[in-house]
Design a protein around this motif. Structure first.
Motif, PDB file in Angstrom:
ATOM      1  N   SER A   1       0.852  -1.180   0.000  1.00  0.00           N
ATOM      2  CA  SER A   1       0.000   0.000   0.000  1.00  0.00           C
ATOM      3  C   SER A   1       0.889   1.232   0.000  1.00  0.00           C
ATOM      4  O   SER A   1       1.985   1.215   0.565  1.00  0.00           O
ATOM      5  N   SER A   2       0.411   2.285  -0.626  1.00  0.00           N
ATOM      6  CA  SER A   2       1.203   3.506  -0.698  1.00  0.00           C
ATOM      7  C   SER A   2       0.291   4.712  -0.745  1.00  0.00           C
ATOM      8  O   SER A   2      -0.902   4.604  -1.041  1.00  0.00           O
ATOM      9  N   PHE A   3       0.876   5.851  -0.451  1.00  0.00           N
ATOM     10  CA  PHE A   3       0.149   7.116  -0.537  1.00  0.00           C
ATOM     11  C   PHE A   3       1.125   8.208  -0.953  1.00  0.00           C
ATOM     12  O   PHE A   3       2.324   8.122  -0.697  1.00  0.00           O
ATOM     13  N   TYR A   4       0.564   9.223  -1.614  1.00  0.00           N
ATOM     14  CA  TYR A   4       1.374  10.354  -2.044  1.00  0.00           C
ATOM     15  C   TYR A   4       0.440  11.493  -2.453  1.00  0.00           C
ATOM     16  O   TYR A   4      -0.727  11.266  -2.772  1.00  0.00           O
ATOM     17  N   PRO A   5       0.957  12.739  -2.474  1.00  0.00           N
ATOM     18  CA  PRO A   5       0.137  13.864  -2.933  1.00  0.00           C
ATOM     19  C   PRO A   5      -0.160  13.719  -4.423  1.00  0.00           C
ATOM     20  O   PRO A   5       0.738  13.376  -5.206  1.00  0.00           O
ATOM     21  N   LYS A   6      -1.387  13.983  -4.807  1.00  0.00           N
ATOM     22  CA  LYS A   6      -1.774  13.863  -6.216  1.00  0.00           C
ATOM     23  C   LYS A   6      -0.888  14.733  -7.104  1.00  0.00           C
ATOM     24  O   LYS A   6      -0.522  14.340  -8.207  1.00  0.00           O
ATOM     25  N   THR A   7      -0.504  15.890  -6.609  1.00  0.00           N
ATOM     26  CA  THR A   7       0.315  16.811  -7.399  1.00  0.00           C
ATOM     27  C   THR A   7       1.730  16.289  -7.648  1.00  0.00           C
ATOM     28  O   THR A   7       2.435  16.827  -8.488  1.00  0.00           O
ATOM     29  N   GLU A   8       2.122  15.230  -6.929  1.00  0.00           N
ATOM     30  CA  GLU A   8       3.470  14.688  -7.084  1.00  0.00           C
ATOM     31  C   GLU A   8       3.466  13.244  -7.598  1.00  0.00           C
ATOM     32  O   GLU A   8       4.421  12.490  -7.386  1.00  0.00           O
ATOM     33  N   GLU A   9       2.395  12.889  -8.312  1.00  0.00           N
ATOM     34  CA  GLU A   9       2.273  11.521  -8.820  1.00  0.00           C
ATOM     35  C   GLU A   9       3.442  11.134  -9.723  1.00  0.00           C
ATOM     36  O   GLU A   9       3.965  10.025  -9.626  1.00  0.00           O
ATOM     37  N   SER A  10       3.876  12.035 -10.582  1.00  0.00           N
ATOM     38  CA  SER A  10       4.962  11.702 -11.511  1.00  0.00           C
ATOM     39  C   SER A  10       6.275  11.421 -10.774  1.00  0.00           C
ATOM     40  O   SER A  10       7.127  10.696 -11.279  1.00  0.00           O
ATOM     41  N   LYS A  11       6.422  11.946  -9.592  1.00  0.00           N
ATOM     42  CA  LYS A  11       7.618  11.704  -8.788  1.00  0.00           C
ATOM     43  C   LYS A  11       7.544  10.355  -8.068  1.00  0.00           C
ATOM     44  O   LYS A  11       8.512   9.589  -8.066  1.00  0.00           O
ATOM     45  N   TYR A  12       6.392  10.060  -7.454  1.00  0.00           N
ATOM     46  CA  TYR A  12       6.286   8.891  -6.582  1.00  0.00           C
ATOM     47  C   TYR A  12       5.820   7.609  -7.261  1.00  0.00           C
ATOM     48  O   TYR A  12       6.279   6.530  -6.911  1.00  0.00           O
ATOM     49  N   LEU A  13       4.902   7.696  -8.204  1.00  0.00           N
ATOM     50  CA  LEU A  13       4.341   6.477  -8.779  1.00  0.00           C
ATOM     51  C   LEU A  13       5.390   5.561  -9.417  1.00  0.00           C
ATOM     52  O   LEU A  13       5.369   4.348  -9.176  1.00  0.00           O
ATOM     53  N   PRO A  14       6.334   6.063 -10.192  1.00  0.00           N
ATOM     54  CA  PRO A  14       7.357   5.159 -10.746  1.00  0.00           C
ATOM     55  C   PRO A  14       8.181   4.444  -9.659  1.00  0.00           C
ATOM     56  O   PRO A  14       8.524   3.268  -9.805  1.00  0.00           O
ATOM     57  N   LEU A  15       8.466   5.130  -8.561  1.00  0.00           N
ATOM     58  CA  LEU A  15       9.212   4.512  -7.463  1.00  0.00           C
ATOM     59  C   LEU A  15       8.383   3.430  -6.785  1.00  0.00           C
ATOM     60  O   LEU A  15       8.907   2.369  -6.402  1.00  0.00           O
ATOM     61  N   ILE A  16       7.086   3.689  -6.647  1.00  0.00           N
ATOM     62  CA  ILE A  16       6.191   2.716  -6.024  1.00  0.00           C
ATOM     63  C   ILE A  16       6.061   1.486  -6.910  1.00  0.00           C
ATOM     64  O   ILE A  16       6.155   0.349  -6.429  1.00  0.00           O
ATOM     65  N   ILE A  17       5.854   1.688  -8.201  1.00  0.00           N
ATOM     66  CA  ILE A  17       5.736   0.549  -9.138  1.00  0.00           C
ATOM     67  C   ILE A  17       7.014  -0.284  -9.111  1.00  0.00           C
ATOM     68  O   ILE A  17       6.960  -1.518  -9.093  1.00  0.00           O
TER      69      ILE A  17
END
Length: 182
Positions: A156-172
């Protein structure tokens, strides 16, 4: 952001509580009145299940320069605006998938998408939801589930919507690296 992390844990327990066959369960920390005496065994089972979930042997690769705080089964950013948590659900992947698809909505969250994706040859159940945090920022909550024998690895993960491009690749990348240590 501690509230967001707590929300992830609550969603997990709502979504994938311990499967029961014929006995009634008592929430941890509460007592029941019955003619057979105490519910000590039930509470011990609940504690064991919690231990199994959060002390799981799920290993993932995490970008430690971003997710700098290590709390055992979870990693968060220094400002706690984003995080990743591993959990081992006590039921098989297919059962969890059916349960989440049947009841995907959780109070306080808006479901964005739910479904299986294939990445690098792995089938992954992905659920994406949004919520507004205590200061009014929109947060994205992701849940990824992967089969692990008769259990299910959950990231499970969470992040600010405005920073999706920063966090989503790291989470995947972390999700794809998940393995269950034996």
């Amino acid at each position: 952001m501690k509230k967001v992390l707590a929300a992830v844990v609550i969603i997990f327990f709502i979504s994938c509580g311990k499967e029961t066959k014929s006995k009634a369960e008592t929430p941890l920390g509460t007592a029941t009145i019955n003619s057979e005496g105490s519910n000590e065994v039930s509470q011990e089972e609940d504690i064991q299940t919690l231990g199994d979930v959060f002390n799981s042997e799920i290993k993932i690769e995490v970008d430690e320069t971003v997710f700098v705080i290590d709390n055992g089964s979870n990693r968060v950013t220094e400002d706690m605006s984003a995080g990743i948590m591993t959990m081992l659900a006590p039921q098989p992947y297919q059962m969890l998938k059916e349960q989440l698809e049947k009841e995907p909505n959780q109070e306080g969250y808006t479901l964005i998408s739910i479904g299986e994706i294939e990445r690098e040859g792995r089938i992954i159940l992905q659920q994406k939801s949004a919520m507004v945090d205590e200061v009014g920022d929109e947060m994205i909550m992701m849940m990824h589930a992967l089969p692990a024998g008769d259990k299910t690895m959950m990231i499970s993960s969470f992040y600010p919507k405005t920073e999706e491009s920063k966090y989503l690749p790291l989470i995947i990348k972390s999700v794809l690296s998940a393995t269950l240590e034996k």
